[in-house]
Design a protein around this motif. Structure first.
Motif, PDB file in Angstrom:
ATOM      1  N   THR A   1       0.629  -0.842  -0.103  1.00 17.84           N
ATOM      2  CA  THR A   1       0.236  -0.027   0.423  1.00 17.84           C
ATOM      3  C   THR A   1       0.945   1.615   0.236  1.00 17.84           C
ATOM      4  N   LYS A   2       2.197   1.356   0.364  1.00 15.28           N
ATOM      5  CA  LYS A   2       3.147   2.199   0.559  1.00 15.28           C
ATOM      6  C   LYS A   2       3.113   2.818  -1.008  1.00 15.28           C
ATOM      7  N   ASP A   3       3.421   1.760  -2.205  1.00 17.13           N
ATOM      8  CA  ASP A   3       3.572   2.207  -3.933  1.00 17.13           C
ATOM      9  C   ASP A   3       2.337   2.681  -4.040  1.00 17.13           C
ATOM     10  N   GLN A   4       2.813   3.822  -4.634  1.00 11.61           N
ATOM     11  CA  GLN A   4       1.512   4.520  -5.457  1.00 11.61           C
ATOM     12  C   GLN A   4       0.961   4.333  -6.947  1.00 11.61           C
ATOM     13  N   PRO A   5      -0.235   3.725  -6.730  1.00 13.53           N
ATOM     14  CA  PRO A   5      -0.443   3.085  -7.902  1.00 13.53           C
ATOM     15  C   PRO A   5       0.102   3.364  -9.159  1.00 13.53           C
TER      16      PRO A   5
ATOM     17  N   ASN B   1      -1.435   5.450   3.991  1.00  9.03           N
ATOM     18  CA  ASN B   1      -1.216   4.518   3.988  1.00  9.03           C
ATOM     19  C   ASN B   1      -1.994   3.555   3.270  1.00  9.03           C
TER      20      ASN B   1
ATOM     21  N   TYR C   1      -4.855   2.050   0.202  1.00 11.00           N
ATOM     22  CA  TYR C   1      -4.427   1.775  -1.897  1.00 11.00           C
ATOM     23  C   TYR C   1      -5.792   2.230  -2.325  1.00 11.00           C
ATOM     24  N   PRO C   2      -6.031   2.791  -2.879  1.00 11.66           N
ATOM     25  CA  PRO C   2      -5.109   4.077  -3.377  1.00 11.66           C
ATOM     26  C   PRO C   2      -5.328   5.072  -2.186  1.00 11.66           C
ATOM     27  N   LYS C   3      -4.443   5.716  -2.121  1.00 15.52           N
ATOM     28  CA  LYS C   3      -3.862   7.866  -1.347  1.00 15.52           C
ATOM     29  C   LYS C   3      -5.598   7.411  -0.776  1.00 15.52           C
TER      30      LYS C   3
ATOM     31  N   SER D   1     -10.544   0.102  -2.486  1.00 16.00           N
ATOM     32  CA  SER D   1     -10.374   1.649  -1.755  1.00 16.00           C
ATOM     33  C   SER D   1     -11.202   1.316  -0.128  1.00 16.00           C
TER      34      SER D   1
END
Length: 185
Positions: free
Chosen positions: A32-36, A98, A100-102, A130
């Motif tokens: 979940t730390k990654d940007q989509p 935190n 995903y997505p933000k 989400s």
């Protein structure tokens, strides 16, 4: 019926790209730390937009944008929404980045350009895959429409309103006056 060769080559290319993209995702892992990715963002927004019925998109807010209607929306937002979206609507909270997505910045055009009906539907039904829950069963239509008014007001939020909102934010055990000490039994 014969399928044109160009179409077959195109479909083969799509399959190869999809397999390659899937392989990259699996090797990189899912966090979940990654940007989509741009592709995920386009697909997610498209799915969200397709999930809102046309009849909902056309709904108009029955409440005028007055301080008497925005204030209860602000109080409701501070209590129910600010945990993920922040009092200012930025999404910069302990939880928002935190997910995903933000959590989206509700002040930006991609939210402000949605119709009132879109916002009402999203608040009522949530957004699949989400962190956005559907609040329909526990919120009245009046509460939700006033919340829509407040979301529209977020870009003009004053410093005084930000201070006022803190009185309505949920409090955790650590926020209590006893500084997190164990309560007497």
């Amino acid at each position: 019926m014969r399928i044109p060769k160009a179409l077959l080559w195109f479909l083969l290319g799509v399959v190869v790209v999809a397999i390659g993209y899937g392989d990259i995702l699996i090797r990189r892992g899912f966090s979940t730390k990654d940007q989509p990715s741009a592709l995920e963002t386009v697909i997610a927004r498209g799915a969200r937009d397709l999930s809102i019925p046309a009849s909902a998109k056309d709904m108009k807010n029955p409440y005028p944008s007055t301080p008497e209607n925005i204030t209860p929306g602000m109080q409701h937002y501070a209590d129910h929404c600010a945990t993920c979206h922040g009092n200012d609507g930025s999404g910069n909270t302990e939880m928002g980045p935190n997910l995903y997505p933000k959590s989206p910045d509700l002040r930006l055009a991609r939210t402000q350009d949605l119709t009132d009906g879109d916002l009402f539907y999203i608040i009522t039904n949530g957004v699949r895959m989400s962190g956005m829950p559907g609040w329909g069963p526990s919120h009245s239509a009046e509460d939700t429409w006033k919340l829509v008014l407040f979301i529209r007001h977020l870009p003009q939020l004053s410093p005084q309103e930000m201070i006022e909102m803190t009185h309505f934010n949920p409090k955790s055990y650590d926020d209590d006056d006893d500084q997190g000490k164990t309560p007497a039994k």
